[in-house]
Scaffold this active site. Structure first.
Site, PDB file in Angstrom:
ATOM      1  N   LYS A  87       4.639  10.320  -6.637  1.00  0.00           N
ATOM      2  CA  LYS A  87       4.133  11.219  -5.678  1.00  0.00           C
ATOM      3  C   LYS A  87       5.085  12.245  -5.935  1.00  0.00           C
ATOM      4  O   LYS A  87       6.402  12.591  -6.086  1.00  0.00           O
ATOM      5  CB  LYS A  87       4.768  10.519  -4.324  1.00  0.00           C
ATOM      6  CG  LYS A  87       4.210  11.201  -3.069  1.00  0.00           C
ATOM      7  CD  LYS A  87       4.549  10.555  -1.830  1.00  0.00           C
ATOM      8  CE  LYS A  87       3.850  11.085  -0.505  1.00  0.00           C
ATOM      9  NZ  LYS A  87       4.610  10.646   0.559  1.00  0.00           N
TER      10      LYS A  87
HETATM   11  C1  E4P Z   1       3.033  10.423   3.458  1.00  0.00           C
HETATM   12  O1  E4P Z   1       2.583  10.587   2.236  1.00  0.00           O
HETATM   13  C2  E4P Z   1       3.598  11.717   4.138  1.00  0.00           C
HETATM   14  O2  E4P Z   1       4.807  11.814   3.553  1.00  0.00           O
HETATM   15  C3  E4P Z   1       3.838  11.148   5.548  1.00  0.00           C
HETATM   16  O3  E4P Z   1       2.450  10.890   6.182  1.00  0.00           O
HETATM   17  C4  E4P Z   1       4.093  12.624   6.620  1.00  0.00           C
HETATM   18  O4  E4P Z   1       3.838  12.013   7.823  1.00  0.00           O
HETATM   19  P1  E4P Z   1       4.750  13.133   8.737  1.00  0.00           P
HETATM   20  O5  E4P Z   1       4.151  14.376   9.041  1.00  0.00           O
HETATM   21  O6  E4P Z   1       4.514  12.194  10.024  1.00  0.00           O
HETATM   22  O7  E4P Z   1       6.374  13.125   8.709  1.00  0.00           O
END
Ligand code: E4P
Length: 218
Positions: A87
């Site tokens: 990622k």
């Molecule tokens: C996933 O890949 C993201 O990091 C995550 O969905 C972020 O979510 P949040 O906005 O609830 O922190």
């Protein structure tokens, strides 16, 4: 549409896996910290533990923000398990690194995407997944779902194979709307997935079926 779970909590990942609907897991440094996972060795072990629970792709986020650092860290993360997806944040060095990983056959998830222009760049660089954060856009009075719709249109116009991974999902209607708009994946908290189970008419109907059965089989 694939369902990923957005957590580093092993019990929740197992619960979603046991439900038989789980296609993958996304994590981020905040989610790892929330579970109290600290130190590189513990973090790397935790990614492997997640891979041993879930059959699908598991996103592991780099901490580095410079090209060389992202490459080194990403290659190491990818070596931990065949289903690890690296990622990478939507920054200039991140896009460059995604292009490198794509040529090396290492899967990537381009994260922190908030605009169609960013999504277009991620696809051109060869990202396996792009993560538009719909909930965080909604939080600042911008329509997160419109971003999903716009990315779908552009990717379909040109046949980009990058999968649209709707992230920052907050509730069941986000999941349903993402499915209507053609997102390839929604990554969700467990409670948003299990909320899809609920309907009062199901509960009333089941109670009546069981009551009627009991009446003649008592
Ligand atoms: C996933 O890949 C993201 O990091 C995550 O969905 C972020 O979510 P949040 O906005 O609830 O922190």
């Amino acid at each position: 549409m694939k369902f990923f779970i957005d957590t580093a909590n092993l019990a929740q990942i197992k619960e979603a896996q046991d439900l038989g609907v789980l296609d993958g897991v996304t994590t981020n440094p905040s989610l790892m910290a929330k579970e109290g996972i600290k130190g590189n060795d513990a973090i790397y072990k935790h990614y492997v533990d997640i891979c041993n629970i879930c059959d699908g792709d598991v996103s592991a986020e780099v901490i580095s923000t410079d090209y060389e650092g992202i490459i080194k860290e990403g290659e190491f993360l990818a070596s931990l398990h065949p289903r690890i997806v690296v990622k990478v944040p939507m920054i200039k060095d991140g896009v460059k690194a995604i292009s490198y990983f794509s040529k090396k056959g290492i899967k990537t998830n381009c994260t922190l995407v908030f605009s169609v222009g960013q999504a277009l760049l991620a696809a051109k660089a060869g990202a396996s997944y792009v993560s538009p954060f719909i909930g965080r856009l909604d939080d600042v009075s911008t329509d997160g779902l419109q971003l999903i719709e716009d990315i779908r249109l552009i990717y379909d116009n040109y046949g980009y194979e990058t999968e649209i991974l709707a992230a920052s999902v907050r509730h069941p209607m986000h999941i349903i709307e993402c499915a209507k708009l053609g997102a390839d994946v929604a990554t969700c908290p467990l409670n948003a997935i299990t909320a899809l189970l609920n309907h009062p008419l199901t509960d009333i109907g089941l109670a009546k079926f069981l009551e009627d059965h009991k009446k003649v089989n008592a």
